[in-house]
Scaffold this active site. Sequence first.
Site, PDB file in Angstrom:
ATOM      1  N   CYS A 158       5.522   2.179   0.624  1.00  0.00           N
ATOM      2  CA  CYS A 158       5.384   0.717   0.519  1.00  0.00           C
ATOM      3  C   CYS A 158       5.245   0.259  -0.929  1.00  0.00           C
ATOM      4  O   CYS A 158       5.954  -0.633  -1.369  1.00  0.00           O
ATOM      5  CB  CYS A 158       4.192   0.231   1.341  1.00  0.00           C
ATOM      6  SG  CYS A 158       4.400   0.469   3.117  1.00  0.00           S
ATOM      7  N   HIS A 159       4.321   0.869  -1.675  1.00  0.00           N
ATOM      8  CA  HIS A 159       4.075   0.420  -3.046  1.00  0.00           C
ATOM      9  C   HIS A 159       3.955   1.567  -4.037  1.00  0.00           C
ATOM     10  O   HIS A 159       3.507   1.377  -5.154  1.00  0.00           O
ATOM     11  CB  HIS A 159       2.817  -0.456  -3.093  1.00  0.00           C
ATOM     12  CG  HIS A 159       2.922  -1.657  -2.215  1.00  0.00           C
ATOM     13  ND1 HIS A 159       2.375  -1.698  -0.959  1.00  0.00           N
ATOM     14  CD2 HIS A 159       3.551  -2.845  -2.390  1.00  0.00           C
ATOM     15  CE1 HIS A 159       2.647  -2.866  -0.389  1.00  0.00           C
ATOM     16  NE2 HIS A 159       3.359  -3.582  -1.237  1.00  0.00           N
ATOM     17  N   GLY A 160       4.312   2.792  -3.602  1.00  0.00           N
ATOM     18  CA  GLY A 160       4.402   3.906  -4.544  1.00  0.00           C
ATOM     19  C   GLY A 160       3.112   4.635  -4.855  1.00  0.00           C
ATOM     20  O   GLY A 160       3.039   5.333  -5.872  1.00  0.00           O
TER      21      GLY A 160
END
Length: 196
Positions: A158-160
Amino acid sequence: MATADNALPPGESSTDREDHVENPRRRDYLSIGAVAFAGVGAGVIALPLINQMNPSADVLALSTTTVDLSGIEPGQAITTSFRKQPLFVRNLTPKEIAEAEAVPLSELRDPETLAQRTKEGHENWLITLGVCTHLGCVPLGAGEGETRGPFGGYFCPCHGSVYDTAARIRQGPAPKNLFVPEYKFTSDTTVLVGEA
């Protein structure tokens, strides 16, 4: 001669008045009895109300999860469910354990040793919730062939956010390590999650 305070109404004698005076002990007994009766009544009413707040049988059944570890080979992980959330169970290899123990705590955003995240005598079993601590996505890395990121643990698409082999946050926006729930070993190959 009688004073105004001691004056009796017409037709009443002093012996009649003594018969009408209540016994003070009887009044106290009635007061105590009424309060006790009210207290018992309040308890009878409150008990079912309080009892209905206890968790139901289906909720209690979800409060713990038993995991069979016998089929998980070193280096493998499985995803199961605990309280309607994904649960990652990983059998760490000696190499993954050594990598986790070699990381200086000063490099960690949420400093925890591998020993703090596992049970003594079972350091190879890492059990965490499979929920990224950033916004609640499910990280990759437990399934066969999924990317584990540069630190060999878990990668949140999703956001690393990137976690290492001890499921500790190493890069990305997640503020905390993957959560380790309460659990205990009931045998060498069985874990009860949700109970310490």
